[in-house]
Design a protein around this motif. Structure first.
Motif, PDB file in Angstrom:
ATOM      1  N   ARG A  19       1.002  -1.302   0.006  1.00  0.00           N
ATOM      2  CA  ARG A  19       0.003   0.125   0.146  1.00  0.00           C
ATOM      3  C   ARG A  19       0.911   1.275   0.112  1.00  0.00           C
ATOM      4  O   ARG A  19       1.829   1.211   0.638  1.00  0.00           O
ATOM      5  CB  ARG A  19      -1.042  -0.130   1.210  1.00  0.00           C
ATOM      6  N   SER A  20       0.416   2.421  -0.564  1.00  0.00           N
ATOM      7  CA  SER A  20       1.188   3.459  -0.423  1.00  0.00           C
ATOM      8  C   SER A  20       0.556   4.492   0.526  1.00  0.00           C
ATOM      9  O   SER A  20      -0.830   4.946   0.284  1.00  0.00           O
ATOM     10  CB  SER A  20       1.146   4.252  -1.792  1.00  0.00           C
ATOM     11  N   PHE A  21       1.278   4.902   1.406  1.00  0.00           N
ATOM     12  CA  PHE A  21       0.992   5.949   2.373  1.00  0.00           C
ATOM     13  C   PHE A  21       0.361   7.222   1.741  1.00  0.00           C
ATOM     14  O   PHE A  21      -0.599   7.680   2.076  1.00  0.00           O
ATOM     15  CB  PHE A  21       1.929   6.108   3.327  1.00  0.00           C
ATOM     16  N   THR A  22       1.107   7.868   0.843  1.00  0.00           N
ATOM     17  CA  THR A  22       0.760   8.971   0.266  1.00  0.00           C
ATOM     18  C   THR A  22      -0.147   9.134  -1.059  1.00  0.00           C
ATOM     19  O   THR A  22      -0.679  10.038  -1.355  1.00  0.00           O
ATOM     20  CB  THR A  22       2.123   9.835  -0.304  1.00  0.00           C
ATOM     21  N   GLN A  56      -0.227  11.479  -9.332  1.00  0.00           N
ATOM     22  CA  GLN A  56      -0.153  12.371  -8.324  1.00  0.00           C
ATOM     23  C   GLN A  56      -0.416  12.190  -6.972  1.00  0.00           C
ATOM     24  O   GLN A  56      -1.569  11.461  -6.438  1.00  0.00           O
ATOM     25  CB  GLN A  56      -1.497  13.297  -8.906  1.00  0.00           C
ATOM     26  N   PRO A  57       0.570  12.275  -6.121  1.00  0.00           N
ATOM     27  CA  PRO A  57       0.568  11.740  -4.564  1.00  0.00           C
ATOM     28  C   PRO A  57      -0.254  12.804  -4.014  1.00  0.00           C
ATOM     29  O   PRO A  57      -0.304  13.925  -4.462  1.00  0.00           O
ATOM     30  CB  PRO A  57       2.075  11.788  -4.189  1.00  0.00           C
ATOM     31  N   ASN A  58      -0.680  12.548  -2.664  1.00  0.00           N
ATOM     32  CA  ASN A  58      -1.525  13.194  -1.940  1.00  0.00           C
ATOM     33  C   ASN A  58      -0.683  14.543  -1.275  1.00  0.00           C
ATOM     34  O   ASN A  58      -1.256  15.509  -0.744  1.00  0.00           O
ATOM     35  CB  ASN A  58      -2.471  12.690  -0.899  1.00  0.00           C
ATOM     36  N   THR A  59       0.495  14.311  -1.589  1.00  0.00           N
ATOM     37  CA  THR A  59       1.635  15.414  -1.137  1.00  0.00           C
ATOM     38  C   THR A  59       1.803  16.485  -2.302  1.00  0.00           C
ATOM     39  O   THR A  59       2.313  17.398  -1.719  1.00  0.00           O
ATOM     40  CB  THR A  59       2.909  15.028  -0.611  1.00  0.00           C
ATOM     41  N   MET A  60       1.252  16.229  -3.132  1.00  0.00           N
ATOM     42  CA  MET A  60       1.345  17.144  -4.272  1.00  0.00           C
ATOM     43  C   MET A  60       0.306  18.104  -4.419  1.00  0.00           C
ATOM     44  O   MET A  60      -0.849  17.946  -5.113  1.00  0.00           O
ATOM     45  CB  MET A  60       1.605  16.450  -5.743  1.00  0.00           C
ATOM     46  N   THR A  61       0.460  19.016  -3.742  1.00  0.00           N
ATOM     47  CA  THR A  61      -0.927  19.786  -3.337  1.00  0.00           C
ATOM     48  C   THR A  61      -1.190  21.128  -4.002  1.00  0.00           C
ATOM     49  O   THR A  61      -2.198  21.633  -4.125  1.00  0.00           O
ATOM     50  CB  THR A  61      -1.086  20.024  -1.957  1.00  0.00           C
ATOM     51  N   GLU A  62       0.066  21.342  -4.525  1.00  0.00           N
ATOM     52  CA  GLU A  62      -0.209  22.849  -5.446  1.00  0.00           C
ATOM     53  C   GLU A  62      -0.583  22.625  -6.611  1.00  0.00           C
ATOM     54  O   GLU A  62      -0.561  21.595  -7.215  1.00  0.00           O
ATOM     55  CB  GLU A  62       1.313  23.510  -5.055  1.00  0.00           C
ATOM     56  N   GLU A  63      -0.652  23.673  -7.517  1.00  0.00           N
ATOM     57  CA  GLU A  63      -0.719  23.591  -8.854  1.00  0.00           C
ATOM     58  C   GLU A  63       0.480  23.132  -9.810  1.00  0.00           C
ATOM     59  O   GLU A  63       1.524  23.122  -9.347  1.00  0.00           O
ATOM     60  CB  GLU A  63      -0.859  25.142  -9.482  1.00  0.00           C
ATOM     61  N   CYS A  64      -0.322  22.330 -10.919  1.00  0.00           N
ATOM     62  CA  CYS A  64       0.829  21.768 -11.620  1.00  0.00           C
ATOM     63  C   CYS A  64       0.706  22.003 -13.144  1.00  0.00           C
ATOM     64  O   CYS A  64      -0.323  22.585 -13.642  1.00  0.00           O
ATOM     65  CB  CYS A  64       0.360  20.084 -11.777  1.00  0.00           C
ATOM     66  N   TYR A  65       2.031  21.948 -13.681  1.00  0.00           N
ATOM     67  CA  TYR A  65       2.012  22.049 -14.911  1.00  0.00           C
ATOM     68  C   TYR A  65       1.715  20.541 -15.620  1.00  0.00           C
ATOM     69  O   TYR A  65       2.308  19.654 -14.946  1.00  0.00           O
ATOM     70  CB  TYR A  65       3.289  22.387 -15.956  1.00  0.00           C
ATOM     71  N   THR A  68      -3.270   4.008  -2.498  1.00  0.00           N
ATOM     72  CA  THR A  68      -3.556   2.989  -3.373  1.00  0.00           C
ATOM     73  C   THR A  68      -2.706   1.645  -3.073  1.00  0.00           C
ATOM     74  O   THR A  68      -1.646   1.987  -2.089  1.00  0.00           O
ATOM     75  CB  THR A  68      -2.854   3.430  -4.918  1.00  0.00           C
ATOM     76  N   THR A  69      -2.969   0.729  -3.661  1.00  0.00           N
ATOM     77  CA  THR A  69      -2.177  -0.429  -3.580  1.00  0.00           C
ATOM     78  C   THR A  69      -1.494  -0.900  -4.343  1.00  0.00           C
ATOM     79  O   THR A  69      -2.223  -0.733  -5.793  1.00  0.00           O
ATOM     80  CB  THR A  69      -2.864  -1.736  -3.044  1.00  0.00           C
ATOM     81  N   SER A  70      -0.036  -0.961  -4.704  1.00  0.00           N
ATOM     82  CA  SER A  70       0.822  -1.538  -5.969  1.00  0.00           C
ATOM     83  C   SER A  70       1.035  -3.004  -5.615  1.00  0.00           C
ATOM     84  O   SER A  70       1.379  -3.313  -4.669  1.00  0.00           O
ATOM     85  CB  SER A  70       1.962  -0.534  -5.963  1.00  0.00           C
ATOM     86  N   VAL A  71       1.300  -3.599  -6.894  1.00  0.00           N
ATOM     87  CA  VAL A  71       2.188  -4.745  -6.956  1.00  0.00           C
ATOM     88  C   VAL A  71       3.652  -4.319  -7.261  1.00  0.00           C
ATOM     89  O   VAL A  71       3.710  -3.650  -8.336  1.00  0.00           O
ATOM     90  CB  VAL A  71       1.496  -5.872  -7.951  1.00  0.00           C
ATOM     91  N   ALA A 117       5.111   3.536   7.093  1.00  0.00           N
ATOM     92  CA  ALA A 117       4.379   2.032   7.573  1.00  0.00           C
ATOM     93  C   ALA A 117       5.407   0.944   7.336  1.00  0.00           C
ATOM     94  O   ALA A 117       4.923   0.038   7.689  1.00  0.00           O
ATOM     95  CB  ALA A 117       3.102   1.899   7.145  1.00  0.00           C
ATOM     96  N   GLY A 118       6.462   1.127   6.138  1.00  0.00           N
ATOM     97  CA  GLY A 118       7.270  -0.030   5.928  1.00  0.00           C
ATOM     98  C   GLY A 118       6.458  -1.083   4.911  1.00  0.00           C
ATOM     99  O   GLY A 118       6.946  -2.039   4.751  1.00  0.00           O
ATOM    100  N   GLU A 119       5.190  -0.480   4.194  1.00  0.00           N
ATOM    101  CA  GLU A 119       4.772  -1.554   3.152  1.00  0.00           C
ATOM    102  C   GLU A 119       5.778  -1.607   2.007  1.00  0.00           C
ATOM    103  O   GLU A 119       6.011  -2.747   1.672  1.00  0.00           O
ATOM    104  CB  GLU A 119       3.686  -0.477   2.576  1.00  0.00           C
TER     105      GLU A 119
END
Lengths: 209, 209
Positions: free
Chosen positions: A115-118, B101-110, A121-124, A147-149
């Motif tokens: 699983r990805s914390f950020t 797009q990770p949930n840490t990528m909170t700002e505007e993107c190109y 989602t879950t990736s293989v 979390a060490g996933e």
């Protein structure tokens, strides 16, 4: 400044602190709430390769005695750190686990879920079987240990390959998420370069403070 | 051995050949049909960082006069090559475009769309706006140049940022897929390190043969 706290008979719990990286996190990192440290200007979107080379040298210092013959990471943010470490060790091969399967990846794979914390989602994670085997002594490198996933999935892949996992190193560990604990319970030597104990009122408190 | 064919007044069509990389492709690459060259033991799954450092030095030689101030690549296989080039240039910052797009990528993107030749999918490539701007002179680096989808998307992103695209370099160009032509038609200087003209009966024929 770098220092180690070695407890006799407890080498798996040593605390590493790379002051240069801690200072960079304080200077350029941004906190979001109490869980997220945003380091996209130097660690996982824009990359400070000079800092990575210093980290690579430090990783070599920590894991040299464990005699790794290969480095394993996972796409994407671990790759450049792994490359700097590979160079510091005199050019070890780097293998990165893939999160998607290109149509050129035609052969058998080792695989494990993470699983990805950020990303939520879950990736293989997959590594082609011909790239890892029982002859390999592998050091795992990643940008974050939360979390060490991902770390556990990479250990699973190395177990499937019959390879020896000689250690795990993340640039940044978020201690309260217990990933290091999970890996150490598997008998893995874990030494992360900057260990964040917690975030309070937007301030990052490192484990060695 | 490295040689350049410069046609007067046609600097955008110069052919670069990095013999060391060509030899490695011949030795360790595998062809699948007439379209796919599998280089997963050294370029895009397992990574030969020593080779990448030699490629980085060559990239510096080719693009030094164009005075890049930043390197842009796309996750994942371009990252370690970009890191080696960044070091050769005396540590330029590397930015990699993200495909998710990770949930840490909170700002505007190109952002710009790119189809993937090997994955059969379309990705949206994204770069946070705060990492690119009109002050940047950017060299784009990738592992492969085939149809030029990723390359054109990265150029689109740089156009959106108002940054100057000073050049494009892939480790391996598959010439018959016209990506280099597409980029040159946009006025981009394209110099790839190994240019494959075609594959015939399992044999790789380079453009400089």
């Amino acid at each position: 400044m770098v220092y180690l706290i070695d407890k006799p008979g407890q080498v798996l719990t040593e605390i590493i602190s790379m002051k240069l990286l801690e200072d960079k996190i304080i200077k350029d990192g941004k906190t979001i709430g109490t869980e997220i440290v945003k380091v996209d200007t130097f660690l996982n979107h824009q990359l400070d390769i000079e800092l990575f080379d210093r980290m690579g040298e430090e990783i070599k210092r920590i894991f040299e005695a464990d005699k790794p013959t290969k480095i394993l990471t996972v796409e994407s943010s671990g790759i450049a750190i792994a490359a700097s470490a590979a160079r510091a060790f005199g050019y070890l091969p780097v293998v990165f686990a893939k999160k998607t399967q290109p149509n050129t990846m035609t052969e058998e794979c080792y695989s494990a879920e993470a699983r990805s914390f950020t990303k939520g989602t879950t990736s293989v994670l997959r590594v082609s079987k011909h790239l890892l085997g029982p002859e390999d002594r592998v050091l795992i490198i990643d940008d974050f240990l939360a979390a060490g996933e991902a770390g556990c999935a990479l250990c699973d892949i190395l177990d499937q390959a019959g390879a020896k996992t000689v250690g795990f190193c993340a640039a940044i560990e978020k201690k309260h998420q217990d990933g290091a604990k999970r890996l150490r319970e598997r008998g893995i030597k874990v030494c992360d370069l900057a260990v964040i104990d917690h975030i309070k009122d937007g301030r990052i408190v490192f484990a060695d403070e």
